[in-house]
Write a protein that holds these residues in place. Sequence first.
Motif: not given
Length: 137
Positions: A42, A44, A57, A60-61, A64
Amino acid sequence: MIVQSNDSLIDAAAAVLRPHRVGDRVFGDVASALVTDTGSVYVGVCVDTTSGTGFCAEDAAIAAMVTAGEYKIARIVAVCQADDHGALHVVPPCGRCREFIRQIDPANLDTEVILGRHRTSTLRELLPENDWPVSLD
């Protein structure tokens, strides 16, 4: 589990770097990639806002990953282009991200954090005194 090399995760993160400037803020200038204990990858990017409502970041990953129903992170990396020449840099997770990774699943204390092409550390090593709350009894 499918093993992802440091270079392959660094490349996966770098592939989603797309800095976008809005005023004095830049979005997407830091990217992260992670691989789960099942081998899923994943990615991000960060969103930096003036109001403080942005996120890293790694967040975000991880979002996901959680959206896909996974919680155990085997390895994680964040990268940025920190100079005008486009040189790629690995960025260690900030304290908030370290704690966020830990809270997603207890097994994530053993997550391998990529700190360079040939350098890693476990989250446990980067986040000492992680066994809390501790009773005063």
